[in-house]
Write a protein that holds these residues in place. Structure first.
Motif, PDB file in Angstrom:
ATOM      1  N   LEU A  74       0.842  -1.184   0.000  1.00 40.69           N
ATOM      2  CA  LEU A  74       0.000   0.000   0.000  1.00 40.69           C
ATOM      3  C   LEU A  74       0.882   1.241   0.000  1.00 40.69           C
ATOM      4  N   LYS A  75       0.749   2.023  -1.046  1.00 42.28           N
ATOM      5  CA  LYS A  75       1.544   3.245  -1.175  1.00 42.28           C
ATOM      6  C   LYS A  75       0.744   4.421  -0.605  1.00 42.28           C
ATOM      7  N   THR A  76       1.179   4.944   0.537  1.00 40.19           N
ATOM      8  CA  THR A  76       0.496   6.087   1.134  1.00 40.19           C
ATOM      9  C   THR A  76       0.670   7.311   0.244  1.00 40.19           C
ATOM     10  N   THR A  77      -0.468   7.904  -0.153  1.00 36.25           N
ATOM     11  CA  THR A  77      -0.489   8.966  -1.156  1.00 36.25           C
ATOM     12  C   THR A  77      -1.200  10.186  -0.589  1.00 36.25           C
ATOM     13  N   PRO A  78      -0.672  11.372  -0.777  1.00 40.30           N
ATOM     14  CA  PRO A  78      -1.316  12.584  -0.244  1.00 40.30           C
ATOM     15  C   PRO A  78      -2.678  12.823  -0.898  1.00 40.30           C
ATOM     16  N   PRO A  79      -3.660  13.323  -0.141  1.00 41.57           N
ATOM     17  CA  PRO A  79      -4.952  13.690  -0.746  1.00 41.57           C
ATOM     18  C   PRO A  79      -4.753  14.709  -1.862  1.00 41.57           C
ATOM     19  N   GLY A  80      -5.574  14.595  -2.906  1.00 46.21           N
ATOM     20  CA  GLY A  80      -5.492  15.500  -4.037  1.00 46.21           C
ATOM     21  C   GLY A  80      -4.537  15.066  -5.122  1.00 46.21           C
ATOM     22  N   THR A  81      -3.838  13.936  -4.910  1.00 48.94           N
ATOM     23  CA  THR A  81      -2.880  13.451  -5.909  1.00 48.94           C
ATOM     24  C   THR A  81      -3.609  12.793  -7.074  1.00 48.94           C
ATOM     25  N   LEU A  82      -3.239  13.143  -8.294  1.00 46.49           N
ATOM     26  CA  LEU A  82      -3.756  12.449  -9.476  1.00 46.49           C
ATOM     27  C   LEU A  82      -3.032  11.116  -9.620  1.00 46.49           C
ATOM     28  N   PHE A  83      -3.787  10.032  -9.849  1.00 47.31           N
ATOM     29  CA  PHE A  83      -3.160   8.729 -10.026  1.00 47.31           C
ATOM     30  C   PHE A  83      -3.996   7.901 -10.998  1.00 47.31           C
ATOM     31  N   THR A  84      -3.356   6.896 -11.565  1.00 48.12           N
ATOM     32  CA  THR A  84      -4.002   6.008 -12.539  1.00 48.12           C
ATOM     33  C   THR A  84      -3.979   4.582 -12.012  1.00 48.12           C
ATOM     34  N   VAL A 193      -7.519   2.429  -2.580  1.00 46.18           N
ATOM     35  CA  VAL A 193      -7.922   2.133  -3.958  1.00 46.18           C
ATOM     36  C   VAL A 193      -6.911   1.128  -4.498  1.00 46.18           C
ATOM     37  N   TRP A 194      -7.368  -0.078  -4.813  1.00 47.27           N
ATOM     38  CA  TRP A 194      -6.452  -1.107  -5.312  1.00 47.27           C
ATOM     39  C   TRP A 194      -6.047  -0.826  -6.758  1.00 47.27           C
ATOM     40  N   ASP A 195      -4.846  -1.215  -7.077  1.00 45.94           N
ATOM     41  CA  ASP A 195      -4.384  -1.132  -8.456  1.00 45.94           C
ATOM     42  C   ASP A 195      -5.097  -2.209  -9.275  1.00 45.94           C
ATOM     43  N   VAL A 196      -5.661  -1.819 -10.408  1.00 44.76           N
ATOM     44  CA  VAL A 196      -6.438  -2.734 -11.243  1.00 44.76           C
ATOM     45  C   VAL A 196      -5.585  -3.179 -12.426  1.00 44.76           C
ATOM     46  N   VAL A 197      -5.572  -4.479 -12.686  1.00 46.07           N
ATOM     47  CA  VAL A 197      -4.773  -5.040 -13.771  1.00 46.07           C
ATOM     48  C   VAL A 197      -5.671  -5.837 -14.705  1.00 46.07           C
ATOM     49  N   HIS A 198      -5.192  -6.025 -15.923  1.00 47.58           N
ATOM     50  CA  HIS A 198      -5.967  -6.769 -16.926  1.00 47.58           C
ATOM     51  C   HIS A 198      -5.339  -8.141 -17.138  1.00 47.58           C
ATOM     52  N   GLY A 199      -6.193  -9.151 -17.180  1.00 47.55           N
ATOM     53  CA  GLY A 199      -5.713 -10.510 -17.398  1.00 47.55           C
ATOM     54  C   GLY A 199      -6.702 -11.518 -16.844  1.00 47.55           C
ATOM     55  N   LYS A 200      -6.252 -12.752 -16.687  1.00 44.74           N
ATOM     56  CA  LYS A 200      -7.104 -13.812 -16.157  1.00 44.74           C
ATOM     57  C   LYS A 200      -7.079 -13.775 -14.635  1.00 44.74           C
ATOM     58  N   ASP A 206     -11.470 -18.418 -16.853  1.00 50.11           N
ATOM     59  CA  ASP A 206     -10.353 -18.308 -17.782  1.00 50.11           C
ATOM     60  C   ASP A 206     -10.464 -17.077 -18.671  1.00 50.11           C
ATOM     61  N   GLU A 207     -11.577 -16.324 -18.559  1.00 44.55           N
ATOM     62  CA  GLU A 207     -11.745 -15.131 -19.375  1.00 44.55           C
ATOM     63  C   GLU A 207     -10.900 -13.992 -18.827  1.00 44.55           C
ATOM     64  N   GLU A 208     -10.362 -13.191 -19.739  1.00 47.77           N
ATOM     65  CA  GLU A 208      -9.548 -12.048 -19.331  1.00 47.77           C
ATOM     66  C   GLU A 208     -10.443 -10.845 -19.044  1.00 47.77           C
ATOM     67  N   GLY A 209     -10.027 -10.050 -18.081  1.00 50.62           N
ATOM     68  CA  GLY A 209     -10.781  -8.859 -17.710  1.00 50.62           C
ATOM     69  C   GLY A 209     -10.022  -8.069 -16.662  1.00 50.62           C
ATOM     70  N   TRP A 210     -10.642  -6.986 -16.185  1.00 56.15           N
ATOM     71  CA  TRP A 210     -10.029  -6.157 -15.162  1.00 56.15           C
ATOM     72  C   TRP A 210     -10.309  -6.745 -13.783  1.00 56.15           C
ATOM     73  N   HIS A 211      -9.301  -6.799 -12.951  1.00 53.58           N
ATOM     74  CA  HIS A 211      -9.475  -7.282 -11.574  1.00 53.58           C
ATOM     75  C   HIS A 211      -8.395  -6.671 -10.688  1.00 53.58           C
ATOM     76  N   ASN A 212      -8.583  -6.800  -9.382  1.00 51.32           N
ATOM     77  CA  ASN A 212      -7.643  -6.219  -8.434  1.00 51.32           C
ATOM     78  C   ASN A 212      -6.278  -6.865  -8.539  1.00 51.32           C
ATOM     79  N   GLY A 213      -5.243  -6.034  -8.451  1.00 45.73           N
ATOM     80  CA  GLY A 213      -3.883  -6.538  -8.416  1.00 45.73           C
ATOM     81  C   GLY A 213      -3.382  -6.685  -6.991  1.00 45.73           C
ATOM     82  N   THR A 214      -2.078  -6.688  -6.836  1.00 43.19           N
ATOM     83  CA  THR A 214      -1.459  -6.909  -5.531  1.00 43.19           C
ATOM     84  C   THR A 214      -1.284  -5.616  -4.748  1.00 43.19           C
ATOM     85  N   TYR A 215      -1.148  -4.497  -5.438  1.00 43.59           N
ATOM     86  CA  TYR A 215      -0.783  -3.248  -4.788  1.00 43.59           C
ATOM     87  C   TYR A 215      -1.964  -2.287  -4.752  1.00 43.59           C
ATOM     88  N   GLY A 216      -1.804  -1.218  -3.969  1.00 48.91           N
ATOM     89  CA  GLY A 216      -2.874  -0.246  -3.852  1.00 48.91           C
ATOM     90  C   GLY A 216      -2.374   1.100  -3.358  1.00 48.91           C
TER      91      GLY A 216
END
Length: 231
Positions: A74-84, A193-200, A206-216
């Motif tokens: 978990l990356k502590t991020t200041p309020p108001g920071t733009l992130f993707t 807010v979890w980092d979202v990744v694309h894949g299985k 077995d379908e690929e799609g967006w799902h939660n990753g390991t980091y946030g």
């Protein structure tokens, strides 16, 4: 004069150990289980156990402060920071808390994480339509409540269920959590807010799609308390 043996004497003679048929096999114990046989676990029970174990692991790690030691999760991020994250771009600035009553007259605290967002992809999409709906999470460090979101609100009207339109700038976006009456507003609230990744997603299909990753991303958003509404 010699008499013939009676029937009972004949039966006794036939049962004499010295005259028993040696070809008759002695009785044996019933066969036991084959120790070499493999024991299998039904697939639904196996996958269900794995999913339950993962959920309990995440809750336990966060609940007992494990993420404080793993700052790479978990990356502590200041309020108001733009992130993707995945196909989304967000910025969260503050939270509001208001003491209210539900339809049954029970007091609770809706805590709203306020910000804005947009899609960085080429398709209209909303986090509320993701198969894995645990993209957002909140925790009150005082009461130790860990809450999943109740809804998301999008646009100036704040409707639930809208989607981000590709190519447009950021619009108002908020995530609503419902805390029970143990919650007491402090200066900040923890929001992830979890980092979202694309894949299985190995537990879903077995379908690929967006799902939660390991980091946030972890935010300590300042809390603004609204006037109480217990009417």
């Amino acid at each position: 004069m010699q008499t013939a043996p009676t029937a009972s004497n004949q039966s006794t003679a036939g049962n004499d150990a010295g005259t028993a048929d040696a070809t008759w096999p002695p009785p044996s114990d019933p066969p036991g289980p084959d120790p070499a046989a493999r024991k299998t676990i039904p697939a639904p029970l196996l996958y269900g156990s794995i999913l339950l174990a993962l959920v309990l692991l995440v809750v336990a790690i966060w609940g007992f402060g494990g993420f404080k030691k793993r700052t790479d999760l978990l990356k502590t991020t200041p309020p108001g920071t733009l992130f993707t994250t995945g196909p989304y771009g967000f910025r969260f600035t503050e939270a509001t808390a208001q003491h209210k009553k539900n339809y049954h007259g029970k007091p609770y605290w809706p805590v709203v994480m306020i910000g804005e967002g947009r899609t960085t992809g080429k398709e209209s999409i909303s986090p509320s339509y993701m198969p894995n709906s645990g993209m957002f999470l909140s925790k009150d460090d005082l009461s130790q409540q860990i809450i999943m979101p109740d809804m998301v609100r999008m646009g100036e009207e704040g409707y639930d269920g809208h989607r981000f339109t590709p190519g447009l700038p950021r619009i108002p976006f908020s995530v609503v959590f419902k805390y029970d009456d143990r919650y007491q507003p402090g200066p900040t609230i923890r929001f992830v807010v979890w980092d979202v990744v694309h894949g299985k997603h190995f537990l879903a299909s077995d379908e690929e799609g967006w799902h939660n990753g390991t980091y946030g991303y972890q935010f300590y958003l300042p809390v603004r308390v609204l006037p109480e509404d217990l009417s």
